[in-house]
Motif scaffolding. Sequence first.
Motif, PDB file in Angstrom:
ATOM      1  N   ASP A  41     -43.817  10.447   3.022  1.00  0.00           N
ATOM      2  CA  ASP A  41     -45.075  11.193   3.084  1.00  0.00           C
ATOM      3  C   ASP A  41     -45.579  11.342   4.518  1.00  0.00           C
ATOM      4  O   ASP A  41     -46.087  12.395   4.903  1.00  0.00           O
ATOM      5  CB  ASP A  41     -46.130  10.522   2.207  1.00  0.00           C
ATOM      6  CG  ASP A  41     -45.742  10.546   0.734  1.00  0.00           C
ATOM      7  OD1 ASP A  41     -44.898  11.391   0.340  1.00  0.00           O
ATOM      8  OD2 ASP A  41     -46.265   9.715  -0.031  1.00  0.00           O
ATOM      9  N   ARG A  42     -45.398  10.285   5.303  1.00  0.00           N
ATOM     10  CA  ARG A  42     -45.845  10.341   6.702  1.00  0.00           C
ATOM     11  C   ARG A  42     -45.087  11.411   7.476  1.00  0.00           C
ATOM     12  O   ARG A  42     -45.670  12.241   8.168  1.00  0.00           O
ATOM     13  CB  ARG A  42     -45.660   8.985   7.366  1.00  0.00           C
ATOM     14  CG  ARG A  42     -45.941   9.028   8.845  1.00  0.00           C
ATOM     15  CD  ARG A  42     -45.611   7.745   9.534  1.00  0.00           C
ATOM     16  NE  ARG A  42     -45.711   7.918  10.979  1.00  0.00           N
ATOM     17  CZ  ARG A  42     -45.284   7.038  11.848  1.00  0.00           C
ATOM     18  NH1 ARG A  42     -44.759   5.901  11.441  1.00  0.00           N
ATOM     19  NH2 ARG A  42     -45.384   7.268  13.129  1.00  0.00           N
ATOM     20  N   TYR A  43     -43.750  11.386   7.361  1.00  0.00           N
ATOM     21  CA  TYR A  43     -42.956  12.322   8.143  1.00  0.00           C
ATOM     22  C   TYR A  43     -42.970  13.730   7.563  1.00  0.00           C
ATOM     23  O   TYR A  43     -42.753  14.696   8.284  1.00  0.00           O
ATOM     24  CB  TYR A  43     -41.544  11.777   8.368  1.00  0.00           C
ATOM     25  CG  TYR A  43     -41.584  10.694   9.411  1.00  0.00           C
ATOM     26  CD1 TYR A  43     -41.727  11.021  10.756  1.00  0.00           C
ATOM     27  CD2 TYR A  43     -41.569   9.356   9.060  1.00  0.00           C
ATOM     28  CE1 TYR A  43     -41.820  10.037  11.724  1.00  0.00           C
ATOM     29  CE2 TYR A  43     -41.663   8.362  10.023  1.00  0.00           C
ATOM     30  CZ  TYR A  43     -41.788   8.713  11.352  1.00  0.00           C
ATOM     31  OH  TYR A  43     -41.896   7.741  12.308  1.00  0.00           O
ATOM     32  N   ARG A  44     -43.234  13.883   6.289  1.00  0.00           N
ATOM     33  CA  ARG A  44     -43.422  15.221   5.740  1.00  0.00           C
ATOM     34  C   ARG A  44     -44.592  15.900   6.447  1.00  0.00           C
ATOM     35  O   ARG A  44     -44.497  17.048   6.860  1.00  0.00           O
ATOM     36  CB  ARG A  44     -43.705  15.161   4.234  1.00  0.00           C
ATOM     37  CG  ARG A  44     -43.954  16.554   3.639  1.00  0.00           C
ATOM     38  CD  ARG A  44     -44.482  16.492   2.224  1.00  0.00           C
ATOM     39  NE  ARG A  44     -45.710  15.734   2.085  1.00  0.00           N
ATOM     40  CZ  ARG A  44     -46.933  16.196   2.388  1.00  0.00           C
ATOM     41  NH1 ARG A  44     -47.086  17.400   2.877  1.00  0.00           N
ATOM     42  NH2 ARG A  44     -47.995  15.445   2.204  1.00  0.00           N
ATOM     43  N   LYS A  45     -45.669  15.140   6.629  1.00  0.00           N
ATOM     44  CA  LYS A  45     -46.841  15.695   7.317  1.00  0.00           C
ATOM     45  C   LYS A  45     -46.580  15.860   8.811  1.00  0.00           C
ATOM     46  O   LYS A  45     -46.857  16.912   9.386  1.00  0.00           O
ATOM     47  CB  LYS A  45     -48.061  14.791   7.111  1.00  0.00           C
ATOM     48  CG  LYS A  45     -48.607  14.817   5.714  1.00  0.00           C
ATOM     49  CD  LYS A  45     -49.747  13.840   5.559  1.00  0.00           C
ATOM     50  CE  LYS A  45     -50.147  13.702   4.105  1.00  0.00           C
ATOM     51  NZ  LYS A  45     -51.093  12.613   3.899  1.00  0.00           N
ATOM     52  N   GLU A  46     -46.055  14.811   9.438  1.00  0.00           N
ATOM     53  CA  GLU A  46     -45.857  14.830  10.890  1.00  0.00           C
ATOM     54  C   GLU A  46     -44.880  15.924  11.321  1.00  0.00           C
ATOM     55  O   GLU A  46     -45.088  16.587  12.334  1.00  0.00           O
ATOM     56  CB  GLU A  46     -45.371  13.461  11.359  1.00  0.00           C
ATOM     57  CG  GLU A  46     -45.317  13.310  12.854  1.00  0.00           C
ATOM     58  CD  GLU A  46     -44.979  11.894  13.284  1.00  0.00           C
ATOM     59  OE1 GLU A  46     -44.124  11.752  14.179  1.00  0.00           O
ATOM     60  OE2 GLU A  46     -45.557  10.933  12.719  1.00  0.00           O
ATOM     61  N   GLN A  60     -44.117  18.529   9.464  1.00  0.00           N
ATOM     62  CA  GLN A  60     -44.492  19.759   8.749  1.00  0.00           C
ATOM     63  C   GLN A  60     -43.334  20.286   7.905  1.00  0.00           C
ATOM     64  O   GLN A  60     -42.965  21.465   7.977  1.00  0.00           O
ATOM     65  CB  GLN A  60     -44.996  20.817   9.720  1.00  0.00           C
ATOM     66  CG  GLN A  60     -46.212  20.368  10.485  1.00  0.00           C
ATOM     67  CD  GLN A  60     -46.637  21.370  11.540  1.00  0.00           C
ATOM     68  OE1 GLN A  60     -45.930  22.297  11.871  1.00  0.00           O
ATOM     69  NE2 GLN A  60     -47.833  21.157  12.062  1.00  0.00           N
TER      70      GLN A  60
END
Length: 148
Positions: free
Chosen positions: A108-113, A115
């Motif tokens: 979830d963190r890297y999906r956002k970071e 994009q």
Amino acid sequence: MSLLDNSSRIHALRGEAETGPWPGVQIPHAEPLSGPAMDHLDALEAQSIYIFREAFARLKKLALLWSLGKDSNVMIWLARKAFFGHMPFPALHVDTGKKFPEMYAFRDRYRKEWQLDLKVEPCPPIDAVDPTLAGRGGRDPPRARPKG
């Protein structure tokens, strides 16, 4: 050495040994990586980037499987590098529901970071998998042969 301290980098660039926290003790710097090994890695990276760009140009439907493991993380990194920080096709995570909570937090963190256009699909139950696919890739345990 602190990650925020640039003095060790300056010493390495000057070819000097770094002075450690103990008086009179010097920490030798490592030689920078260069030469044939890095040339080979650079060539492999360039080839990987070329393959990503060609696949994107030629295939209508393209996605990158993301298991959250080290190999697929490298693939995500290379795909982002191939497209200047943005992956123009989705990442697909087939979720078994059996990962550690920290792995889902990582996803979830890297999906956002990064994009990422992330598609998450549940892993189908074993009885829903086509039985003709069993035995592909040599990953199934060996079956006992009937005696006779």
